[in-house]
Design a protein around this motif. Structure first.
Motif, PDB file in Angstrom:
ATOM      1  N   TYR A 110       4.782   3.634   2.897  1.00  0.00           N
ATOM      2  CA  TYR A 110       6.229   3.580   2.699  1.00  0.00           C
ATOM      3  C   TYR A 110       6.666   4.357   1.463  1.00  0.00           C
ATOM      4  O   TYR A 110       7.830   4.702   1.322  1.00  0.00           O
ATOM      5  N   ALA A 111       5.698   4.626   0.554  1.00  0.00           N
ATOM      6  CA  ALA A 111       6.024   5.482  -0.586  1.00  0.00           C
ATOM      7  C   ALA A 111       5.961   6.953  -0.182  1.00  0.00           C
ATOM      8  O   ALA A 111       6.203   7.830  -0.999  1.00  0.00           O
ATOM      9  N   ARG A 112       5.639   7.207   1.082  1.00  0.00           N
ATOM     10  CA  ARG A 112       5.547   8.563   1.659  1.00  0.00           C
ATOM     11  C   ARG A 112       4.553   9.440   0.903  1.00  0.00           C
ATOM     12  O   ARG A 112       4.794  10.609   0.627  1.00  0.00           O
ATOM     13  N   LEU A 113       3.413   8.810   0.587  1.00  0.00           N
ATOM     14  CA  LEU A 113       2.339   9.560  -0.061  1.00  0.00           C
ATOM     15  C   LEU A 113       1.526  10.251   1.033  1.00  0.00           C
ATOM     16  O   LEU A 113       1.336   9.695   2.108  1.00  0.00           O
ATOM     17  N   ALA A 114       1.045  11.446   0.718  1.00  0.00           N
ATOM     18  CA  ALA A 114       0.265  12.187   1.710  1.00  0.00           C
ATOM     19  C   ALA A 114      -0.957  11.374   2.133  1.00  0.00           C
ATOM     20  O   ALA A 114      -1.618  10.760   1.282  1.00  0.00           O
ATOM     21  N   PRO A 115      -1.285  11.339   3.427  1.00  0.00           N
ATOM     22  CA  PRO A 115      -2.360  10.473   3.930  1.00  0.00           C
ATOM     23  C   PRO A 115      -3.712  10.700   3.241  1.00  0.00           C
ATOM     24  O   PRO A 115      -4.468   9.760   3.034  1.00  0.00           O
ATOM     25  N   ASP A 116      -4.026  11.919   2.844  1.00  0.00           N
ATOM     26  CA  ASP A 116      -5.349  12.170   2.261  1.00  0.00           C
ATOM     27  C   ASP A 116      -5.486  11.596   0.847  1.00  0.00           C
ATOM     28  O   ASP A 116      -6.595  11.465   0.338  1.00  0.00           O
ATOM     29  N   LYS A 117      -4.372  11.258   0.204  1.00  0.00           N
ATOM     30  CA  LYS A 117      -4.467  10.716  -1.156  1.00  0.00           C
ATOM     31  C   LYS A 117      -4.502   9.196  -1.166  1.00  0.00           C
ATOM     32  O   LYS A 117      -4.787   8.582  -2.185  1.00  0.00           O
ATOM     33  N   ARG A 118      -4.199   8.590  -0.016  1.00  0.00           N
ATOM     34  CA  ARG A 118      -4.030   7.135   0.000  1.00  0.00           C
ATOM     35  C   ARG A 118      -5.329   6.386  -0.219  1.00  0.00           C
ATOM     36  O   ARG A 118      -5.380   5.411  -0.962  1.00  0.00           O
ATOM     37  N   GLU A 119      -6.391   6.850   0.431  1.00  0.00           N
ATOM     38  CA  GLU A 119      -7.617   6.070   0.441  1.00  0.00           C
ATOM     39  C   GLU A 119      -8.201   5.918  -0.964  1.00  0.00           C
ATOM     40  O   GLU A 119      -8.649   4.838  -1.344  1.00  0.00           O
ATOM     41  N   GLU A 120      -8.161   6.987  -1.731  1.00  0.00           N
ATOM     42  CA  GLU A 120      -8.727   6.938  -3.076  1.00  0.00           C
ATOM     43  C   GLU A 120      -7.977   5.908  -3.933  1.00  0.00           C
ATOM     44  O   GLU A 120      -8.595   5.084  -4.618  1.00  0.00           O
ATOM     45  N   LEU A 121      -6.651   5.932  -3.848  1.00  0.00           N
ATOM     46  CA  LEU A 121      -5.843   4.976  -4.621  1.00  0.00           C
ATOM     47  C   LEU A 121      -6.130   3.546  -4.174  1.00  0.00           C
ATOM     48  O   LEU A 121      -6.235   2.627  -5.003  1.00  0.00           O
TER      49      LEU A 121
END
Lengths: 228, 405
Positions: A110-121
């Motif tokens: 919902y923060a519209r973060l790019a999918p490839d950056k989500r997992e690390e966070l």
């Protein structure tokens, strides 16, 4: 960081007015660990909804992180929630069929973060919430209550919020598991300097915080450092 | 939310309740497949009628006595009553520019008995040798009626394949004799099958020389039909006008209000197409009702889902989902259901139409346009019937939704 001036909340139901908050002023500094205590009906849930930008006050001002949030539209409030607030609920509120990782990544969607950056966070947040790595790919309905609440904490952390709002986070847990969850909050506060607001009606849980605010009948009656 | 996020949410949500999703989808499957099957039957009938009418001879003008009542159409015109077409009209028509050949015809039904002892009631048509080219028929065996037969009032006949089968079974009828109206006639040929034109079977006919028909069998001097073949399709309207004025002058009648009618194959085709279109629309609208019921099923399921997942919606909103995100998520679920249902429905409808043409021997035709329409309709149903539940989900108050038990 968080500042309330004369917050009032009045509900009108069939022409009859119920004053829930009668003018609350308080401020919470960055990196504070605060507990809000009070019996049922004291207005602590309503205060939490306003502090969490789920609701707006009838009058008074509320600023979070320098931004006035007292007169915003629903969509603008959603924007503040996704950026600045992490919620932990009594009933965990995880997506039961989704994996732990996916649950933690949900706010980033919902923060519209790019999918490839989500997992690390999400992985960082899970580590910070002391959630064991071997369960990362389990479905959340396969976990115990304490584990679920730690997933919820990781979910609250993942978007690096200004504050974490925990509403009776140990209410559905036994005392021992509750302690581990509270310990996780304390660790976040001590090691990462997170601002945490804990809402509870149990004095022994409130004692885990540094500062305790007492509400009674819509008024802030006491504001004192924790004796612990 | 990216497309991938929406897709993941949708598969997860629909997978949670597989039976319910499947049953809801079944409504759409049944609706779409019945539309596809019904339209394919209608279009198949239309195609079959078109090809058999074209098989009766293209570039053909048919002149019949009497006036077609406007609105009563061509199909039901009761001819035979008027006796205004005469033999000398034929030579007048031959002189019209653009006319390739002219076939005068007189038909009547007679009881016919064969030497084999069978009997049948068939249409006997008195024809000239031009019939062969004008009406686009082919000889299977033997020969057709020649000028010699025509001029000498020969008592010969050519059988249509159905009549031949009825009278002689599998035996070769050529050279055998049949009795028409107590008169012996010798068979000289059998035609190839043409197939039914829908309302009249051109194969169940017996052809005799027109001269013999008029003077001996029927004892009349008029014609029931004059068929005119035109050199080129583009000349049809021109020839039709010319023929009208020539015949009107000959009959001494007003060309605006003649005592005969000229019908082209395209007129007949137009009427029959209108009939089959009505038939197709009728079938499709019955099937469409089941599609509508399927759509209501989708809406019902989505409303139930929204109620069941109130807490989940509250949570999503608390952690920052906007109205748009929630609307998209629930709309995507509805559209996925109808789209999948539509795809399965198209396959099923196509199989039904294959089965119908195979086992019930009815021509069917699944056209690209009906498939495209079915896809469009199913997606539209998803959007229309999914929109209200999705909006309802999106407008939930997060606080109330989180508290919901």
């Amino acid at each position: 960081m968080l500042d309330c001036r004369d917050l009032k909340k009045i509900y009108t139901n069939g022409g009859e007015e119920t004053v829930v908050l009668k003018g609350i002023s308080l401020s919470i500094k960055k990196s504070e660990f605060v507990a809000i205590m009070g019996p049922s009906g004291s207005g602590k849930s309503t205060l939490m909804h306003i502090l969490g930008c789920l609701d707006t006050p009838t009058s008074g001002t509320y600023t979070i992180d320098g931004q006035d949030a007292s007169k915003l539209s629903d969509e603008a409030l959603a924007d503040i929630r996704v950026k600045k607030i992490g919620f932990v609920f009594q009933a965990f509120n995880l997506l039961p069929r989704a994996t732990v990782l996916r649950n933690v990544m949900l706010p980033l969607v919902y923060a519209r973060l790019a999918p490839d950056k989500r997992e690390e966070l999400a992985k960082q947040a899970l580590r910070a919430a002391a959630f064991p790595e071997e369960f990362w790919h389990h479905r959340s309905n396969q976990l115990s209550g304490g584990m679920m609440q730690r997933v919820a904490i990781a979910r609250a952390l993942v978007n690096n919020p200004a504050m974490i709002l925990a509403d009776e986070p140990t209410g559905n847990l036994d005392t021992k598991t509750g302690e581990t969850v509270l310990a996780a909050f304390q660790k976040l506060h001590r090691e990462q300097g997170r601002t945490i607001i804990l809402i509870t009606h149990e004095p022994y849980i409130a004692k885990h915080a540094e500062r305790i605010l007492y509400l009674r009948d819509g008024n802030l009656v006491r504001d004192e450092p924790s004796s612990l | 939310m990216t497309i991938t996020d929406i897709f993941q949410e949708t598969t997860m949500a629909l997978g949670t309740n597989k039976v319910r999703s499947g049953l809801t989808m079944l409504g759409i499957v049944i609706g779409i497949s019945s539309v596809i099957a019904m339209v394919s039957i209608g279009q198949g009938a239309q195609g079959a009628i078109q090809s058999s009418i074209q098989g009766l001879g293209s570039n053909l003008l048919t002149i019949i006595p009497g006036i077609l009542q406007p609105g009563r159409g061509i199909v039901s015109s009761g001819r035979g009553a008027a006796q205004t077409l005469k033999n000398d009209d034929v030579s007048a028509l031959r002189s019209v520019q653009g006319v390739a050949s002219v076939s005068p015809e007189l038909n009547r039904r007679f009881q016919i008995t064969s030497s084999a002892g069978n009997n049948t009631n068939s249409t006997v048509i008195g024809v000239s040798p031009e019939y062969l080219t004008v009406r686009n028929v082919t000889i299977e065996n033997g020969s057709f009626i020649t000028d010699l037969h025509f001029n000498s009032l020969s008592r010969v006949a050519v059988l249509g394949p159905t009549a031949a089968q009825d009278l002689f079974g599998d035996a070769d009828p050529i050279g055998k004799t049949i009795r028409i109206n107590q008169m012996n006639v010798q068979i000289i040929g059998v035609l190839q099958a043409k197939g039914s034109a829908g309302f009249f079977n051109p194969d169940d006919t017996v052809f005799v020389p027109l001269t013999m028909m008029q003077r001996i069998l029927a004892g009349v001097d008029y014609l029931s039909t004059i068929a005119v073949s035109v050199e080129h399709k583009d000349l049809m309207p021109q020839v039709k006008d010319e023929a009208t004025s020539v015949l009107a002058a000959k009959h001494r009648v007003d060309p605006q209000n003649p005592d005969f009618s000229i019908v082209s194959q395209s007129d007949i085709l137009g009427t029959l197409t209108a009939v089959t279109n009505t038939f197709t629309i009728f079938l499709a609208s019955i099937a469409g009702i089941s599609l509508l019921v399927g759509g209501i099923g989708i809406m019902n399921m989505m409303l139930t889902t929204v109620t069941e997942r109130t807490r989940e919606i509250g949570l999503r909103k608390a952690i920052g989902a906007k109205k748009r995100d929630i609307t998209q998520q629930f709309l995507a679920e509805a559209v996925t259901l109808t789209f999948l249902g539509g795809a399965i429905g198209i396959l099923l409808g196509w199989m039904i139409s294959l089965a119908v043409s195979r086992f019930a021997n009815i021509a069917t035709n699944v056209s690209f346009s009906s498939v495209a329409m079915a896809f469009g309709v199913s997606a539209a149903i998803g959007i229309i019937f999914g929109y209200y539940p999705a909006r309802r989900a999106a407008s939930l108050n997060p606080i109330a939704a989180l508290r919901y038990e």
